[in-house]
Design a protein around this motif. Sequence first.
Motif, mmCIF file in Angstrom:
data_model
loop_
_atom_site.group_PDB
_atom_site.id
_atom_site.type_symbol
_atom_site.label_atom_id
_atom_site.label_comp_id
_atom_site.label_asym_id
_atom_site.label_seq_id
_atom_site.Cartn_x
_atom_site.Cartn_y
_atom_site.Cartn_z
ATOM 1 N N VAL A 60 6.342 -54.082 -14.440
ATOM 2 C CA VAL A 60 5.412 -55.182 -14.689
ATOM 3 C C VAL A 60 4.771 -55.614 -13.366
ATOM 4 O O VAL A 60 3.563 -55.825 -13.296
ATOM 5 N N THR A 61 5.572 -55.685 -12.324
ATOM 6 C CA THR A 61 5.048 -56.072 -11.008
ATOM 7 C C THR A 61 4.032 -55.050 -10.516
ATOM 8 O O THR A 61 2.962 -55.413 -10.016
ATOM 9 N N GLY A 62 4.349 -53.780 -10.659
ATOM 10 C CA GLY A 62 3.423 -52.730 -10.240
ATOM 11 C C GLY A 62 2.134 -52.762 -11.029
ATOM 12 O O GLY A 62 1.047 -52.583 -10.473
ATOM 13 N N LEU A 63 2.239 -53.004 -12.333
ATOM 14 C CA LEU A 63 1.035 -53.109 -13.166
ATOM 15 C C LEU A 63 0.201 -54.316 -12.766
ATOM 16 O O LEU A 63 -1.025 -54.233 -12.680
ATOM 17 N N ASP A 95 17.737 -48.010 -12.822
ATOM 18 C CA ASP A 95 18.163 -49.395 -12.646
ATOM 19 C C ASP A 95 17.881 -50.148 -13.938
ATOM 20 O O ASP A 95 16.739 -50.505 -14.218
ATOM 21 N N ARG A 96 18.896 -50.392 -14.718
ATOM 22 C CA ARG A 96 18.741 -51.020 -16.037
ATOM 23 C C ARG A 96 18.166 -52.435 -15.960
ATOM 24 O O ARG A 96 17.734 -52.982 -16.956
ATOM 25 N N ARG A 97 18.200 -53.052 -14.778
ATOM 26 C CA ARG A 97 17.620 -54.395 -14.631
ATOM 27 C C ARG A 97 16.102 -54.346 -14.607
ATOM 28 O O ARG A 97 15.443 -55.342 -14.845
ATOM 29 N N VAL A 98 15.547 -53.168 -14.309
ATOM 30 C CA VAL A 98 14.105 -52.999 -14.194
ATOM 31 C C VAL A 98 13.536 -52.555 -15.538
ATOM 32 O O VAL A 98 14.095 -51.685 -16.197
ATOM 33 N N VAL A 99 12.424 -53.167 -15.917
ATOM 34 C CA VAL A 99 11.736 -52.800 -17.155
ATOM 35 C C VAL A 99 10.486 -52.008 -16.789
ATOM 36 O O VAL A 99 9.739 -52.382 -15.890
ATOM 37 N N ARG A 100 10.299 -50.908 -17.487
ATOM 38 C CA ARG A 100 9.099 -50.084 -17.291
ATOM 39 C C ARG A 100 8.236 -50.185 -18.543
ATOM 40 O O ARG A 100 8.730 -50.296 -19.653
#
Length: 158
Positions: A60-63, A95-100
Amino acid sequence: MMESAAPNSDRFVDDYLLYLLARGSHAISSEFHAKLRKEGVSVPVWRVLATLSGSPGETVTGLAEACLLQQPTMTKLLDRMVRDGIVKRMPDQRDRRVVRIQMLPRGEHMVKDLLVAAKAHEAEVLARFPAIDQAQLKQLLRAMMVKPPKVRRSALAA
């Protein structure tokens, strides 16, 4: 008729790089944004789809960064796109904490013709400036996007 590219006044902004880049981008982007409106696709949705095209998934941050949006605005946009079946949220493999965010077939269908139209628009814009080396121009613009290293205050005082 195209307006002169040379400064025509003593106004500061008429020869200020940041202003010229922003105005040039706005003028050229507006042409393509008209095509998006005809297709019923908003600019933010287009940016998300274009960014996800060819990508295995983005954070989300990258987007938000790639699409020039604040993260809370991006999150709300993605909520709507998930609800509309255009993208999905997936846990990152490492990293399961990160959402893609990944594009779904409906998103791929939406963006397919728009990518062709975007490339055609780019070619038409670049054809207006035949003396400019396209690869060099893109390389320069990419270099401008890289954040310079922070300068220490002690180095400024020297």
